[in-house]
Design a protein around this motif. Sequence first.
Motif, PDB file in Angstrom:
ATOM      1  N   UNK A  46      -8.371   1.754  23.221  1.00  0.00           N
ATOM      2  CA  UNK A  46      -6.949   1.963  23.245  1.00  0.00           C
ATOM      3  C   UNK A  46      -6.190   0.981  22.283  1.00  0.00           C
ATOM      4  N   UNK A  47      -6.585  -0.393  22.842  1.00  0.00           N
ATOM      5  CA  UNK A  47      -5.808  -1.402  22.115  1.00  0.00           C
ATOM      6  C   UNK A  47      -5.973  -1.459  20.774  1.00  0.00           C
ATOM      7  N   UNK A  48      -7.394  -1.333  20.274  1.00  0.00           N
ATOM      8  CA  UNK A  48      -7.766  -1.378  18.999  1.00  0.00           C
ATOM      9  C   UNK A  48      -6.904  -0.374  18.302  1.00  0.00           C
ATOM     10  N   UNK A  49      -6.932   0.992  18.882  1.00  0.00           N
ATOM     11  CA  UNK A  49      -6.115   2.199  17.866  1.00  0.00           C
ATOM     12  C   UNK A  49      -4.593   1.873  17.903  1.00  0.00           C
ATOM     13  N   UNK A  50      -3.998   1.198  18.982  1.00  0.00           N
ATOM     14  CA  UNK A  50      -2.696   0.649  18.993  1.00  0.00           C
ATOM     15  C   UNK A  50      -2.231  -0.060  18.190  1.00  0.00           C
ATOM     16  N   UNK A  51      -3.226  -1.280  17.907  1.00  0.00           N
ATOM     17  CA  UNK A  51      -3.183  -2.382  17.120  1.00  0.00           C
ATOM     18  C   UNK A  51      -3.231  -1.966  15.540  1.00  0.00           C
ATOM     19  N   UNK A  52      -4.184  -0.880  15.176  1.00  0.00           N
ATOM     20  CA  UNK A  52      -4.083  -0.418  13.964  1.00  0.00           C
ATOM     21  C   UNK A  52      -2.834   0.421  13.526  1.00  0.00           C
ATOM     22  N   UNK A  53      -2.356   1.241  14.548  1.00  0.00           N
ATOM     23  CA  UNK A  53      -1.219   1.751  14.405  1.00  0.00           C
ATOM     24  C   UNK A  53       0.020   1.088  14.072  1.00  0.00           C
ATOM     25  N   UNK A  54       0.195  -0.149  14.940  1.00  0.00           N
ATOM     26  CA  UNK A  54       1.165  -1.023  14.972  1.00  0.00           C
ATOM     27  C   UNK A  54       1.292  -1.576  13.516  1.00  0.00           C
ATOM     28  N   UNK A  55      -0.071  -2.170  13.074  1.00  0.00           N
ATOM     29  CA  UNK A  55       0.116  -2.629  11.710  1.00  0.00           C
ATOM     30  C   UNK A  55       0.271  -1.813  10.667  1.00  0.00           C
ATOM     31  N   UNK A  56      -0.181  -0.477  10.644  1.00  0.00           N
ATOM     32  CA  UNK A  56       0.272   0.488   9.760  1.00  0.00           C
ATOM     33  C   UNK A  56       1.835   0.553   9.532  1.00  0.00           C
ATOM     34  N   UNK A  57       2.365   0.850  10.819  1.00  0.00           N
ATOM     35  CA  UNK A  57       3.868   0.913  10.817  1.00  0.00           C
ATOM     36  C   UNK A  57       4.791  -0.451  10.013  1.00  0.00           C
ATOM     37  N   UNK A  58       3.909  -1.559  10.279  1.00  0.00           N
ATOM     38  CA  UNK A  58       4.424  -2.691   9.922  1.00  0.00           C
ATOM     39  C   UNK A  58       4.418  -3.020   8.344  1.00  0.00           C
ATOM     40  N   UNK A  59       3.163  -2.217   8.118  1.00  0.00           N
ATOM     41  CA  UNK A  59       2.954  -2.487   6.467  1.00  0.00           C
ATOM     42  C   UNK A  59       3.812  -1.509   5.672  1.00  0.00           C
ATOM     43  N   UNK A  60       3.737  -0.177   6.300  1.00  0.00           N
ATOM     44  CA  UNK A  60       4.824   0.799   5.660  1.00  0.00           C
ATOM     45  C   UNK A  60       6.583   0.255   5.786  1.00  0.00           C
ATOM     46  N   UNK A  61       6.694  -0.432   6.853  1.00  0.00           N
ATOM     47  CA  UNK A  61       8.268  -0.672   6.902  1.00  0.00           C
ATOM     48  C   UNK A  61       8.455  -1.908   5.989  1.00  0.00           C
ATOM     49  N   UNK A  62       7.578  -2.695   5.839  1.00  0.00           N
ATOM     50  CA  UNK A  62       7.819  -3.952   4.955  1.00  0.00           C
ATOM     51  C   UNK A  62       7.587  -3.492   3.359  1.00  0.00           C
ATOM     52  N   UNK A  63       6.630  -2.553   2.920  1.00  0.00           N
ATOM     53  CA  UNK A  63       6.706  -1.845   1.801  1.00  0.00           C
ATOM     54  C   UNK A  63       7.974  -1.232   1.340  1.00  0.00           C
ATOM     55  N   UNK A  64       8.641  -0.299   2.393  1.00  0.00           N
ATOM     56  CA  UNK A  64       9.785   0.280   2.186  1.00  0.00           C
ATOM     57  C   UNK A  64      10.986  -0.603   1.877  1.00  0.00           C
ATOM     58  N   UNK A  65      11.028  -1.706   2.648  1.00  0.00           N
ATOM     59  CA  UNK A  65      11.949  -2.571   2.541  1.00  0.00           C
ATOM     60  C   UNK A  65      11.845  -3.409   1.021  1.00  0.00           C
ATOM     61  N   UNK A  66      10.550  -3.646   0.531  1.00  0.00           N
ATOM     62  CA  UNK A  66      10.452  -4.200  -0.820  1.00  0.00           C
ATOM     63  C   UNK A  66      10.709  -3.348  -1.822  1.00  0.00           C
ATOM     64  N   UNK A  67      10.548  -1.987  -1.519  1.00  0.00           N
ATOM     65  CA  UNK A  67      10.878  -1.116  -2.916  1.00  0.00           C
ATOM     66  C   UNK A  67      12.404  -0.866  -2.657  1.00  0.00           C
ATOM     67  N   UNK A  68      13.128  -0.849  -1.725  1.00  0.00           N
ATOM     68  CA  UNK A  68      14.420  -0.778  -1.505  1.00  0.00           C
ATOM     69  C   UNK A  68      15.187  -1.845  -2.221  1.00  0.00           C
ATOM     70  N   UNK A  69      14.619  -3.131  -1.914  1.00  0.00           N
ATOM     71  CA  UNK A  69      15.434  -4.407  -2.427  1.00  0.00           C
ATOM     72  C   UNK A  69      14.860  -4.437  -3.766  1.00  0.00           C
ATOM     73  N   UNK A  70      13.799  -3.975  -4.485  1.00  0.00           N
ATOM     74  CA  UNK A  70      13.425  -3.885  -5.863  1.00  0.00           C
ATOM     75  C   UNK A  70      14.562  -2.978  -6.605  1.00  0.00           C
ATOM     76  N   UNK A  71      14.708  -1.898  -5.930  1.00  0.00           N
ATOM     77  CA  UNK A  71      15.918  -0.610  -6.386  1.00  0.00           C
ATOM     78  C   UNK A  71      17.144  -1.457  -6.898  1.00  0.00           C
ATOM     79  N   UNK A  72      17.539  -2.356  -5.519  1.00  0.00           N
ATOM     80  CA  UNK A  72      18.765  -3.013  -5.518  1.00  0.00           C
ATOM     81  C   UNK A  72      18.774  -3.959  -6.422  1.00  0.00           C
ATOM     82  N   UNK A  73      17.766  -4.866  -6.707  1.00  0.00           N
ATOM     83  CA  UNK A  73      17.721  -5.659  -7.463  1.00  0.00           C
ATOM     84  C   UNK A  73      17.843  -5.418  -9.183  1.00  0.00           C
ATOM     85  N   UNK A  74      17.017  -4.376  -9.565  1.00  0.00           N
ATOM     86  CA  UNK A  74      16.936  -3.787 -10.986  1.00  0.00           C
ATOM     87  C   UNK A  74      18.161  -3.126 -11.222  1.00  0.00           C
ATOM     88  N   UNK A  75      18.863  -2.475 -10.256  1.00  0.00           N
ATOM     89  CA  UNK A  75      19.909  -1.600 -10.790  1.00  0.00           C
ATOM     90  C   UNK A  75      21.315  -2.283 -10.990  1.00  0.00           C
TER      91      UNK A  75
END
Length: 100
Positions: A71-100
Amino acid sequence: MNNMADTMEQDLAATLGGRDERISSVFKTMLGYTLMIIFFPLASFYVSKNMIFEGIFLMNSRKATLYAKVVTLLTTNIVLGICIYGVGAEVVSYGQKFFS
Protein backbone atom coordinates in the motif's frame (compact mmCIF):
# COMPACT_ATOMS: atom_id res chain seq x y z
CA MET A 1 24.75 55.21 4.91
CA ASN A 2 21.22 53.98 5.55
CA ASN A 3 19.94 56.01 2.59
CA MET A 4 22.44 54.26 0.32
CA ALA A 5 21.23 50.84 1.52
CA ASP A 6 17.61 51.86 0.86
CA THR A 7 18.53 52.99 -2.64
CA MET A 8 20.33 49.72 -3.35
CA GLU A 9 17.34 47.77 -2.06
CA GLN A 10 14.98 49.72 -4.32
CA ASP A 11 17.27 49.17 -7.31
CA LEU A 12 17.38 45.46 -6.58
CA ALA A 13 13.58 45.29 -6.26
CA ALA A 14 13.18 47.10 -9.58
CA THR A 15 15.69 44.77 -11.23
CA LEU A 16 13.98 41.63 -9.95
CA GLY A 17 10.60 42.90 -11.11
CA GLY A 18 8.34 40.55 -9.15
CA ARG A 19 10.67 37.56 -9.09
CA ASP A 20 10.37 37.41 -5.30
CA GLU A 21 6.69 36.53 -5.64
CA ARG A 22 7.47 33.77 -8.14
CA ILE A 23 10.27 32.41 -5.97
CA SER A 24 8.05 32.35 -2.90
CA SER A 25 5.28 30.66 -4.91
CA VAL A 26 7.67 27.99 -6.13
CA PHE A 27 9.03 27.49 -2.62
CA LYS A 28 5.52 27.06 -1.18
CA THR A 29 4.63 24.59 -3.93
CA MET A 30 7.77 22.53 -3.43
CA LEU A 31 7.31 22.56 0.35
CA GLY A 32 3.78 21.26 -0.11
CA TYR A 33 4.91 18.48 -2.43
CA THR A 34 7.76 17.56 -0.09
CA LEU A 35 5.40 17.27 2.85
CA MET A 36 3.03 15.16 0.73
CA ILE A 37 5.86 12.82 -0.29
CA ILE A 38 6.87 12.36 3.36
CA PHE A 39 3.50 12.35 5.13
CA PHE A 40 1.15 10.33 2.89
CA PRO A 41 3.29 7.19 2.47
CA LEU A 42 4.08 7.08 6.20
CA ALA A 43 0.46 7.62 7.16
CA SER A 44 -0.74 5.03 4.65
CA PHE A 45 1.67 2.45 6.07
CA TYR A 46 0.60 2.84 9.67
CA VAL A 47 -3.10 3.25 8.95
CA SER A 48 -3.28 0.29 6.59
CA LYS A 49 -1.18 -1.96 8.85
CA ASN A 50 -2.78 -1.19 12.21
CA MET A 51 -6.35 -0.33 11.30
CA ILE A 52 -7.08 -2.25 8.12
CA PHE A 53 -4.94 -5.37 7.95
CA GLU A 54 -4.51 -6.10 11.69
CA GLY A 55 -7.73 -4.45 12.85
CA ILE A 56 -10.33 -5.39 10.24
CA PHE A 57 -8.80 -8.42 8.50
CA LEU A 58 -7.17 -9.75 11.71
CA MET A 59 -3.91 -10.67 9.96
CA ASN A 60 -0.75 -11.46 11.87
CA SER A 61 1.85 -8.72 12.13
CA ARG A 62 4.20 -10.13 9.49
CA LYS A 63 1.51 -10.45 6.81
CA ALA A 64 0.01 -7.08 7.70
CA THR A 65 3.44 -5.45 7.35
CA LEU A 66 3.92 -6.97 3.91
CA TYR A 67 0.55 -5.74 2.65
CA ALA A 68 1.10 -2.34 4.27
CA LYS A 69 4.39 -2.04 2.37
CA VAL A 70 2.55 -2.70 -0.89
CA VAL A 71 0.00 0.00 0.00
CA THR A 72 2.87 2.37 0.82
CA LEU A 73 4.54 1.72 -2.54
CA LEU A 74 1.29 2.41 -4.37
CA THR A 75 0.71 5.57 -2.33
CA THR A 76 4.24 6.79 -3.02
CA ASN A 77 3.83 6.30 -6.76
CA ILE A 78 0.49 8.09 -6.77
CA VAL A 79 1.87 11.03 -4.77
CA LEU A 80 4.92 11.29 -7.05
CA GLY A 81 2.63 11.24 -10.09
CA ILE A 82 0.57 14.06 -8.59
CA CYS A 83 3.72 16.05 -7.87
CA ILE A 84 5.11 15.59 -11.37
CA TYR A 85 1.78 16.51 -12.94
CA GLY A 86 1.44 19.59 -10.71
CA VAL A 87 4.95 20.83 -11.42
CA GLY A 88 4.49 20.19 -15.14
CA ALA A 89 1.22 22.13 -15.18
CA GLU A 90 2.88 24.99 -13.30
CA VAL A 91 5.79 25.08 -15.75
CA VAL A 92 3.40 25.14 -18.71
CA SER A 93 1.35 27.98 -17.19
CA TYR A 94 4.52 29.90 -16.38
CA GLY A 95 5.74 29.38 -19.95
CA GLN A 96 2.48 30.72 -21.34
CA LYS A 97 2.72 33.81 -19.13
CA PHE A 98 6.37 34.26 -20.02
CA PHE A 99 5.97 34.03 -23.81
CA SER A 100 2.72 35.98 -24.16
